[in-house]
Structure formats: C-alpha cells, structure tokens
Design an enzyme around this catalytic site. Structure first.
Site, PDB file in Angstrom:
ATOM      1  N   CYS A 141       0.817  -1.220   0.000  1.00  0.00           N
ATOM      2  CA  CYS A 141       0.000   0.000   0.000  1.00  0.00           C
ATOM      3  C   CYS A 141       0.848   1.266   0.000  1.00  0.00           C
ATOM      4  O   CYS A 141       0.331   2.350  -0.284  1.00  0.00           O
ATOM      5  CB  CYS A 141      -0.944   0.006   1.194  1.00  0.00           C
ATOM      6  N   HIS A 182      -3.402   7.362   2.480  1.00  0.00           N
ATOM      7  CA  HIS A 182      -3.772   6.029   1.991  1.00  0.00           C
ATOM      8  C   HIS A 182      -5.128   5.636   2.580  1.00  0.00           C
ATOM      9  O   HIS A 182      -5.348   5.718   3.796  1.00  0.00           O
ATOM     10  CB  HIS A 182      -2.681   5.015   2.385  1.00  0.00           C
ATOM     11  N   ASN A 235     -10.216  -0.303   0.338  1.00  0.00           N
ATOM     12  CA  ASN A 235      -8.762  -0.088   0.280  1.00  0.00           C
ATOM     13  C   ASN A 235      -8.225  -0.677  -1.025  1.00  0.00           C
ATOM     14  O   ASN A 235      -8.306  -1.884  -1.236  1.00  0.00           O
ATOM     15  CB  ASN A 235      -8.132  -0.775   1.512  1.00  0.00           C
TER      16      ASN A 235
HETATM   17  N1  COA Z   1     -18.476  -8.676  10.166  1.00  0.00           N
HETATM   18  C1  COA Z   1     -18.931  -8.928  11.385  1.00  0.00           C
HETATM   19  N2  COA Z   1     -18.123  -9.288  12.405  1.00  0.00           N
HETATM   20  C2  COA Z   1     -16.819  -9.365  12.157  1.00  0.00           C
HETATM   21  C3  COA Z   1     -16.269  -9.112  10.893  1.00  0.00           C
HETATM   22  C4  COA Z   1     -17.163  -8.757   9.868  1.00  0.00           C
HETATM   23  N3  COA Z   1     -16.741  -8.482   8.616  1.00  0.00           N
HETATM   24  N4  COA Z   1     -14.926  -9.288  10.949  1.00  0.00           N
HETATM   25  C5  COA Z   1     -14.635  -9.625  12.204  1.00  0.00           C
HETATM   26  N5  COA Z   1     -15.774  -9.677  12.949  1.00  0.00           N
HETATM   27  C6  COA Z   1     -15.918  -9.975  14.363  1.00  0.00           C
HETATM   28  C7  COA Z   1     -14.760 -10.808  14.893  1.00  0.00           C
HETATM   29  O1  COA Z   1     -14.984 -12.181  14.675  1.00  0.00           O
HETATM   30  C8  COA Z   1     -14.772 -10.441  16.349  1.00  0.00           C
HETATM   31  O2  COA Z   1     -15.789 -11.182  16.991  1.00  0.00           O
HETATM   32  P1  COA Z   1     -15.581 -11.751  18.497  1.00  0.00           P
HETATM   33  O3  COA Z   1     -15.367 -10.524  19.341  1.00  0.00           O
HETATM   34  O4  COA Z   1     -16.834 -12.472  18.726  1.00  0.00           O
HETATM   35  O5  COA Z   1     -14.346 -12.604  18.388  1.00  0.00           O
HETATM   36  C9  COA Z   1     -15.211  -8.977  16.373  1.00  0.00           C
HETATM   37  O6  COA Z   1     -15.861  -8.755  15.106  1.00  0.00           O
HETATM   38  C10 COA Z   1     -14.072  -7.998  16.528  1.00  0.00           C
HETATM   39  O7  COA Z   1     -13.051  -8.375  15.604  1.00  0.00           O
HETATM   40  P2  COA Z   1     -11.689  -7.585  15.516  1.00  0.00           P
HETATM   41  O8  COA Z   1     -10.823  -8.218  14.481  1.00  0.00           O
HETATM   42  O9  COA Z   1     -11.143  -7.399  16.893  1.00  0.00           O
HETATM   43  O10 COA Z   1     -12.214  -6.171  14.986  1.00  0.00           O
HETATM   44  P3  COA Z   1     -11.499  -4.796  14.933  1.00  0.00           P
HETATM   45  O11 COA Z   1     -12.262  -3.834  15.754  1.00  0.00           O
HETATM   46  O12 COA Z   1     -10.008  -4.903  15.157  1.00  0.00           O
HETATM   47  O13 COA Z   1     -11.727  -4.389  13.408  1.00  0.00           O
HETATM   48  C11 COA Z   1     -10.503  -4.287  11.323  1.00  0.00           C
HETATM   49  C12 COA Z   1     -11.136  -5.178  12.382  1.00  0.00           C
HETATM   50  C13 COA Z   1      -9.867  -5.189  10.294  1.00  0.00           C
HETATM   51  C14 COA Z   1     -11.607  -3.463  10.691  1.00  0.00           C
HETATM   52  C15 COA Z   1      -9.449  -3.337  11.992  1.00  0.00           C
HETATM   53  O14 COA Z   1      -8.592  -4.075  12.830  1.00  0.00           O
HETATM   54  C16 COA Z   1      -8.614  -2.631  10.961  1.00  0.00           C
HETATM   55  O15 COA Z   1      -9.108  -1.840  10.164  1.00  0.00           O
HETATM   56  N6  COA Z   1      -7.272  -2.855  10.958  1.00  0.00           N
HETATM   57  C17 COA Z   1      -6.384  -2.272   9.977  1.00  0.00           C
HETATM   58  C18 COA Z   1      -6.331  -3.146   8.773  1.00  0.00           C
HETATM   59  C19 COA Z   1      -5.764  -2.451   7.553  1.00  0.00           C
HETATM   60  O16 COA Z   1      -5.945  -1.282   7.358  1.00  0.00           O
HETATM   61  N7  COA Z   1      -5.058  -3.198   6.718  1.00  0.00           N
HETATM   62  C20 COA Z   1      -4.529  -2.736   5.494  1.00  0.00           C
HETATM   63  C21 COA Z   1      -3.308  -1.955   5.685  1.00  0.00           C
HETATM   64  S1  COA Z   1      -2.678  -1.304   4.197  1.00  0.00           S
END
Ligand code: COA
Length: 320
Positions: free
Chosen positions: A111, A247, A277
């Site tokens: 990215c 980004h 993204n």
């Molecule tokens: N829909 C519904 N529930 C979902 C889900 C979805 N698409 N994806 C995950 N969950 C659930 C998980 O299973 C978890 O459930 P649990 O608490 O029962 O275990 C809960 O939601 C929380 O999951 P978590 O992974 O802790 O969520 P989060 O708040 O960290 O959000 C992201 C996840 C990916 C949105 C966030 O971490 C993020 O944006 N990270 C940066 C990633 C990024 O930008 N990457 C590219 C870089 S270039």
C-alpha cells in the site's frame, strides 16, 4: 528541477458490491463494516484486469495533463497484483499506451507503493535523467483475498489511480520513507511455493493474512510521525497544508490521524466509502477525485502519506 503532478486519472471495475451484497454471502453486516471502517461499497474486477484498469487510468491522467504518451520517458507501476509475473505490469501498460520510448519498471511495496514511486520519480527528475514520468498504482486485490475471512476481505477493492509528472521549478519538496521488515508478518501473502524436480510444496494459503489490530496501531502511530517528520524537513507547518491525501485503508484510522495532527477532517479527502482499500492505487485515486472536483489550485501545498505491507510507510510534501 522537481517532479510536478500535471494530471491525474482513475479507473474502477464495473461491478459495485455493497456491504449489504456481502452480507448475503458471508456473516457480516453493513452496520459492522461501516462502523469499523467507513467502507460502504467496493468495486471488484470481473471483466477487467489490473492492466486494463491501469491503462484506462493512465490514459485519463495523460489526457488531464495534456501530454501525449509518446512524450513519456519513464513509467513506474506500483502493484502487488499484476495480471502476470512476466511480462510485468508497467511493460503491459507501456504497450497499451504505445509509449514505446519510455523505460518501465514495477515496484512491489504494497500500500506504500505510490509513495515510494513518487519519491523515486522525484529523484530521477532531480538528477536530470528523466523529465516526463507516468506513475500509477493498480490492483485487483480481490484475487488474493480469502473470501471466507470476513475480517480482511470486506476492507479491500480493485482499481487504478495514475499521475503524470513533469520536471518543473516546483513539485515534490521532500519525502520520507521507512520499512520495518521485522513487523512484516502482520500483513503477508505467500508467494508461489518452491517446486522443482527436487522439492514439491503445496500452496496451502495463497491469500492475504492480516493481524488487523496490529496494523491499525502501527498506522495510527507511524503516519502522524512521518507527516510531522516530512513537514519539519520541508520547513512547512501542518496549518499551511491544504489537503492531506492519506492512503485509504480505514476511515476511522484517517480520523485518528487527523486528530493526532490537530487538523480538521475537511483537510482529509476520502474515496474509501466507495472503493474500499485499493492499496497502491488509493492515493492517486483520492487525488484524482479532488482534482476533478476542482478543489486544487496551482501553488497549493499537499501532503501524501500512508503505510502498508512490509511493513512500510512514507510521506511527501509537495506543491500542486
Ligand atoms: N463482520 C462482522 N463481524 C466481524 C467481521 C465482519 N466483517 N470481521 C470480524 N468480525 C468480528 C470478529 O470475529 C470479532 O468477533 P468476536 O469478538 O466475537 O471474536 C469482532 O468482530 C471484533 O473483531 P476484531 O478483528 O477485533 O475487529 P477490529 O475492531 O479490530 O476491526 C478491522 C477489524 C480489520 C476493521 C481493523 O482491525 C482494521 O481496520 N485494521 C487495519 C487493517 C488495515 O488497514 N489493513 C490494510 C493496511 S494497508
């Protein structure tokens, strides 16, 4: 001389997939995705490929710059999802544009690809080696997502963004780049496994694997730091910047970055709501959006900044 952006362009696939569409094929909801990421829809390639999207975006950027493809002397592609390993993407785009006198190469920096590419372009311009450079990010990330992993696939989309650069008195003032290879496994994707007459490996997980929270914390810590660093280097204050083109990984992350910089969200344009993204394509895509909306005036100071796989980061300050 400095690298100055003369034109922008973007392209997205025809198929628009909303959060509600995804909720029909996996256990997720519009509410969860919108609240956590700001993404409402993404476009996924069905008839298109990385090269066709890239060529469309590049043609629009050349047109916007009023430059003919024959005038280009260098083409730099930033991608992790080319249609082919060989020939590489920038060569396919060179052929598609009929820019046969231009040298062409690809950069694989996830990215952060566009940020690395523009700093390389600026170095070439400063050295006098090249004057007219086409830089683009293009991705069909949907091909490397695990569509059964709801925590990663909902974030990403396909598309391309391009900029045309010309040697000029004003342009990219300075850049900072960084890499932390030790943190690399937080966002990875396996390459084709070793296979030859002496070894046979199965390709057991050919998809993106991401530690979402780790990447989130890394970005919110690193991006404001690199922006402050590049502004210090340029001797320009954050208040003098018209737009921070960040980004497009997660709208919540962009809000956190704006807050850390003490700047209003009005200065952080976004397209992630409609595109998801799109990795290396995202910065030139947002730039194209504000350019087409007539929001940029020559002389405006802009910051480009981002982060991604590697883990990597980068920031540039420039005069539009
Ligand atoms: N829909 C519904 N529930 C979902 C889900 C979805 N698409 N994806 C995950 N969950 C659930 C998980 O299973 C978890 O459930 P649990 O608490 O029962 O275990 C809960 O939601 C929380 O999951 P978590 O992974 O802790 O969520 P989060 O708040 O960290 O959000 C992201 C996840 C990916 C949105 C966030 O971490 C993020 O944006 N990270 C940066 C990633 C990024 O930008 N990457 C590219 C870089 S270039």
């Amino acid at each position: 001389m400095l690298a100055r952006i003369m034109g922008t362009g973007m392209a997205i696939p025809k198929l628009r997939v909303t959060n509600d569409d995804l909720a029909k094929i996996m256990d997720t909801s519009d509410e969860w995705i919108t609240e956590r990421t700001g993404v409402k829809a993404r476009h996924l390639a069905v008839e298109e490929g990385t090269s066709s999207l890239a060529i469309e975006a590049c043609k629009k950027a050349l047109d916007n710059a009023g430059m003919d493809a024959h005038e280009l002397d260098l083409i730099i592609a930033a991608t992790v999802t080319p249609d082919h390993l060989l020939p590489f993407l920038s060569g396919e785009v060179q052929a598609g544009l009929d820019a046969m006198q231009a040298a062409a190469f690809d950069m694989v920096v996830g990215c952060s690809g566009y940020l690395y590419a523009i700093s390389v372009a600026n170095a070439y311009v400063k050295s006098g080696m090249y004057r007219n450079i086409l830089i683009f990010g293009a991705e069909t990330l949907s091909r490397i997502m695990n569509w059964e992993d709801r925590s990663s696939c909902i974030l990403f989309g396909d598309g391309a963004g391009a900029t045309v650069i010309k040697a000029s008195e004003e342009g990219v003032i300075c850049s900072v780049l960084g890499t932390d290879g030790k943190a690399g496994p937080a966002l990875g994707c396996e390459a084709r496994p070793l296979q030859n007459p002496y070894v046979h490996n199965e390709w057991d997980y050919p998809y993106v694997k991401m530690a979402g929270q780790e990447v989130y914390k890394f970005a919110v810590r690193t991006v404001p730091r690199s922006i402050n660093e590049v502004l210090d280097k340029a001797g320009i204050s954050a208040d003098e910047i018209k737009y921070f083109v960040i980004h497009q990984a997660n709208l919540r992350m962009i809000e956190a970055i704006a807050k850390r910089l003490g700047q209003s969200m009005d200065k952080f344009p976004a397209c992630i709501q409609e595109t998801g993204n799109v990795s290396a394509a995202s910065i030139p895509m947002v730039l194209d959006k504000i350019n087409r909306e007539g929001k940029l005036e020559r002389g405006d100071k802009l910051v480009f900044a981002g982060f991604g796989a590697g883990l990597t980061w980068g920031a540039s300050v420039l005069t539009w």
